[in-house]
Write a protein that holds these residues in place. Structure first.
Motif, PDB file in Angstrom:
ATOM      1  N   PRO A   1      31.053   6.435  54.427  1.00  0.00           N
ATOM      2  CA  PRO A   1      31.202   7.185  53.261  1.00  0.00           C
ATOM      3  C   PRO A   1      33.100   7.714  52.949  1.00  0.00           C
ATOM      4  O   PRO A   1      32.758   7.949  53.640  1.00  0.00           O
ATOM      5  CB  PRO A   1      30.185   8.182  53.044  1.00  0.00           C
ATOM      6  CG  PRO A   1      29.655   8.757  54.897  1.00  0.00           C
ATOM      7  CD  PRO A   1      29.579   7.431  54.914  1.00  0.00           C
ATOM      8  N   LYS A   2      32.754   7.314  51.857  1.00  0.00           N
ATOM      9  CA  LYS A   2      34.180   7.517  51.374  1.00  0.00           C
ATOM     10  C   LYS A   2      33.696   8.853  50.635  1.00  0.00           C
ATOM     11  O   LYS A   2      35.337   9.451  51.023  1.00  0.00           O
ATOM     12  CB  LYS A   2      34.642   6.462  49.841  1.00  0.00           C
ATOM     13  CG  LYS A   2      34.999   5.550  49.474  1.00  0.00           C
ATOM     14  CD  LYS A   2      34.893   4.620  48.939  1.00  0.00           C
ATOM     15  CE  LYS A   2      35.392   3.260  49.498  1.00  0.00           C
ATOM     16  NZ  LYS A   2      35.721   2.029  47.220  1.00  0.00           N
ATOM     17  N   GLU A   3      33.145   9.730  50.794  1.00  0.00           N
ATOM     18  CA  GLU A   3      33.363  11.260  50.581  1.00  0.00           C
ATOM     19  C   GLU A   3      33.901  11.822  51.693  1.00  0.00           C
ATOM     20  O   GLU A   3      34.418  13.000  51.653  1.00  0.00           O
ATOM     21  CB  GLU A   3      31.740  11.875  50.395  1.00  0.00           C
ATOM     22  CG  GLU A   3      30.595  11.373  49.320  1.00  0.00           C
ATOM     23  CD  GLU A   3      30.152  10.316  48.958  1.00  0.00           C
ATOM     24  OE1 GLU A   3      30.505   9.367  47.834  1.00  0.00           O
ATOM     25  OE2 GLU A   3      30.846   9.248  50.251  1.00  0.00           O
ATOM     26  N   ILE A   4      34.131  11.051  53.003  1.00  0.00           N
ATOM     27  CA  ILE A   4      34.174  11.991  53.963  1.00  0.00           C
ATOM     28  C   ILE A   4      35.643  12.161  53.956  1.00  0.00           C
ATOM     29  O   ILE A   4      36.635  13.068  53.909  1.00  0.00           O
ATOM     30  CB  ILE A   4      34.439  10.983  55.481  1.00  0.00           C
ATOM     31  CG1 ILE A   4      32.524  10.906  55.731  1.00  0.00           C
ATOM     32  CG2 ILE A   4      35.129  11.627  55.823  1.00  0.00           C
ATOM     33  CD1 ILE A   4      32.936  10.178  57.047  1.00  0.00           C
ATOM     34  N   GLU A   5      36.432  10.909  52.846  1.00  0.00           N
ATOM     35  CA  GLU A   5      38.523  10.455  53.574  1.00  0.00           C
ATOM     36  C   GLU A   5      38.084  12.219  51.374  1.00  0.00           C
ATOM     37  O   GLU A   5      39.586  12.684  51.670  1.00  0.00           O
ATOM     38  CB  GLU A   5      38.267   9.544  52.753  1.00  0.00           C
ATOM     39  CG  GLU A   5      38.305   8.315  53.792  1.00  0.00           C
ATOM     40  CD  GLU A   5      38.310   6.946  53.349  1.00  0.00           C
ATOM     41  OE1 GLU A   5      39.572   6.534  53.594  1.00  0.00           O
ATOM     42  OE2 GLU A   5      37.218   6.909  53.328  1.00  0.00           O
ATOM     43  N   GLU A   6      37.203  11.919  50.831  1.00  0.00           N
ATOM     44  CA  GLU A   6      37.985  12.130  49.275  1.00  0.00           C
ATOM     45  C   GLU A   6      37.338  14.102  49.693  1.00  0.00           C
ATOM     46  O   GLU A   6      38.576  15.036  49.715  1.00  0.00           O
ATOM     47  CB  GLU A   6      36.375  12.811  48.457  1.00  0.00           C
ATOM     48  CG  GLU A   6      36.571  10.953  47.763  1.00  0.00           C
ATOM     49  CD  GLU A   6      35.460  10.428  47.127  1.00  0.00           C
ATOM     50  OE1 GLU A   6      34.666  11.401  46.510  1.00  0.00           O
ATOM     51  OE2 GLU A   6      35.585   9.658  46.212  1.00  0.00           O
ATOM     52  N   ALA A   7      36.158  14.228  50.991  1.00  0.00           N
ATOM     53  CA  ALA A   7      36.748  15.615  50.908  1.00  0.00           C
ATOM     54  C   ALA A   7      37.934  16.369  52.029  1.00  0.00           C
ATOM     55  O   ALA A   7      38.876  17.604  51.193  1.00  0.00           O
ATOM     56  CB  ALA A   7      35.810  16.227  51.935  1.00  0.00           C
TER      57      ALA A   7
ATOM     58  N   ILE B   1      39.922  16.737  49.382  1.00  0.00           N
ATOM     59  CA  ILE B   1      40.728  18.133  48.309  1.00  0.00           C
ATOM     60  C   ILE B   1      41.362  19.555  49.568  1.00  0.00           C
ATOM     61  O   ILE B   1      41.695  20.012  48.830  1.00  0.00           O
ATOM     62  CB  ILE B   1      38.550  17.653  48.112  1.00  0.00           C
ATOM     63  CG1 ILE B   1      38.596  17.701  47.295  1.00  0.00           C
ATOM     64  CG2 ILE B   1      39.279  19.895  47.758  1.00  0.00           C
ATOM     65  CD1 ILE B   1      37.343  17.094  46.975  1.00  0.00           C
ATOM     66  N   ASP B   2      41.003  19.072  50.829  1.00  0.00           N
ATOM     67  CA  ASP B   2      41.344  20.383  51.498  1.00  0.00           C
ATOM     68  C   ASP B   2      42.584  20.113  52.127  1.00  0.00           C
ATOM     69  O   ASP B   2      43.617  20.598  52.629  1.00  0.00           O
ATOM     70  CB  ASP B   2      40.798  19.858  52.452  1.00  0.00           C
ATOM     71  CG  ASP B   2      39.557  20.463  53.145  1.00  0.00           C
ATOM     72  OD1 ASP B   2      38.837  21.111  52.124  1.00  0.00           O
ATOM     73  OD2 ASP B   2      38.395  19.826  53.505  1.00  0.00           O
ATOM     74  N   GLY B   3      43.655  18.683  51.409  1.00  0.00           N
ATOM     75  CA  GLY B   3      44.742  18.363  51.440  1.00  0.00           C
ATOM     76  C   GLY B   3      45.674  17.801  52.209  1.00  0.00           C
ATOM     77  O   GLY B   3      47.141  17.990  52.868  1.00  0.00           O
TER      78      GLY B   3
END
Length: 330
Positions: free
Chosen positions: A211-217, A220-222
């Motif tokens: 899932p792309k949400e892993i990289e998006e998260a 977000i954390d920098g």
């Protein structure tokens, strides 16, 4: 009348029980027949696959009398380990195996790292000519290496990238990398090594499934792209890494095509020792009978197979999981 009704009910119950029992027996018979059919198919396929290997192992244990006896087929009457003793000696087995493992493992590490990086780039980033470049990856899988063997040979016989190597040679034609392992290392670093196209495809399929949400998260954390790749994506790609690692080790270990093409030293690749084993046995040990000297070759083949079998036994579960999750089943 009431008695007749009770008798009729009991008769109906009895008929129903017999009918149910008959259906149950039919189902059990069908299941048993299917089980026997599956067993026959599995045993038949196993024999077709393992039959030659069983024959090689059996022949490697034959004594001279067994080899000449017309009644000995698979099970030797006077088994001996003499074939293995002499095969180990003439192949310089332990030293060559050590050199082979160093060579194979180092190439595997390079291929896993480079191909995972390329596969991740294809799976997650958009860039010009992405589809065209990925089509070249597919072509790397489809096109047999024999069709490009002559250009590869010429390239590494006169290796002269950007015409810089020619500055250090008398004729200016470049360096000859033949009879060295360097061509395979260069090809692996450039993601064009043995089966590199397949490895890139495996990593591409695996990373696309995450899932792309892993990289998006992580963004977000920098976290940057490099940190995300090494600390987040690679740890999640362990099944694909194990799959590619096993494929690469086995294919590099058994490779004779590139070893012959680049004239790689026999002391580096164990599989090349098999090709000269019978000749050495005949000339050094004066075993002139081809049917007897062939038994030593069988022993050498068994010695060559043993490390691969150990690898599969240790990593079988992870290998199957990686193949399933990489999307290359079938």
């Amino acid at each position: 009348m009431l008695g007749n009704m009770k008798e009729r009910i009991e008769q109906i119950r009895s008929n129903t029980w017999y009918a149910n029992e008959g259906q149950r027996m039919i189902r059990k018979g069908a299941e048993l027949l299917l089980l026997v059919f599956r067993a026959v198919i599995i045993v038949g396929l196993s024999y077709v696959i393992l039959g030659p290997l069983i024959g090689i192992i059996a022949n490697s244990l034959f004594s001279n009398s067994d080899a000449y006896s017309p009644i000995v087929y698979i099970i030797p009457q006077n088994p001996t380990l003499e074939r293995y003793r002499l095969a180990i000696l003439r192949m310089d087995y332990w030293n060559t195996l050590r050199n082979t493992l160093i060579y194979v493992v180092s190439l595997t590490v390079i291929q896993v790292f480079v191909c995972s990086l390329v596969g991740y780039g294809f799976a997650r980033y958009n860039f010009p000519f992405k589809k065209v470049l990925f089509a070249f990856v597919i072509i790397m899988i489809v096109v047999p290496p024999h069709s490009i063997m002559f250009p590869l040979y010429i390239t590494f016989r006169n290796f002269n990238p950007l015409w810089l190597a020619g500055l250090f040679t008398a004729d200016g034609r470049g360096l000859s990398l033949l009879q060295t392992p360097y061509p395979m290392y260069i090809m692996s670093v450039l993601a064009t090594g043995l089966r590199a196209g397949l490895y890139i495809f495996i990593f591409n399929q695996f990373f696309r499934a995450l899932p792309k949400e892993i990289e998006e998260a992580s963004a977000i954390d920098g976290a940057g792209a490099i940190y995300t790749y090494f600390r987040i994506m690679l740890p999640n790609a362990v099944p694909a890494i194990i799959t590619v690692t096993i494929f690469s080790i086995v294919w590099q270990y058994n490779d004779t095509f590139y070893a012959r093409l680049f004239l790689t030293n026999d002391n580096i690749i164990l599989s090349r020792k098999i090709q000269s084993l019978q000749y050495n046995i005949q000339n050094l040990d004066r075993v002139m009978d081809p049917s007897i000297s062939q038994l030593y070759v069988y022993a050498g083949v068994v010695l060559l197979i043993i490390p691969v079998v150990i690898l599969y036994v240790l990593l079988q579960k992870q290998f199957i999981e990686g193949v399933e999750r990489s999307g290359i089943v079938g």
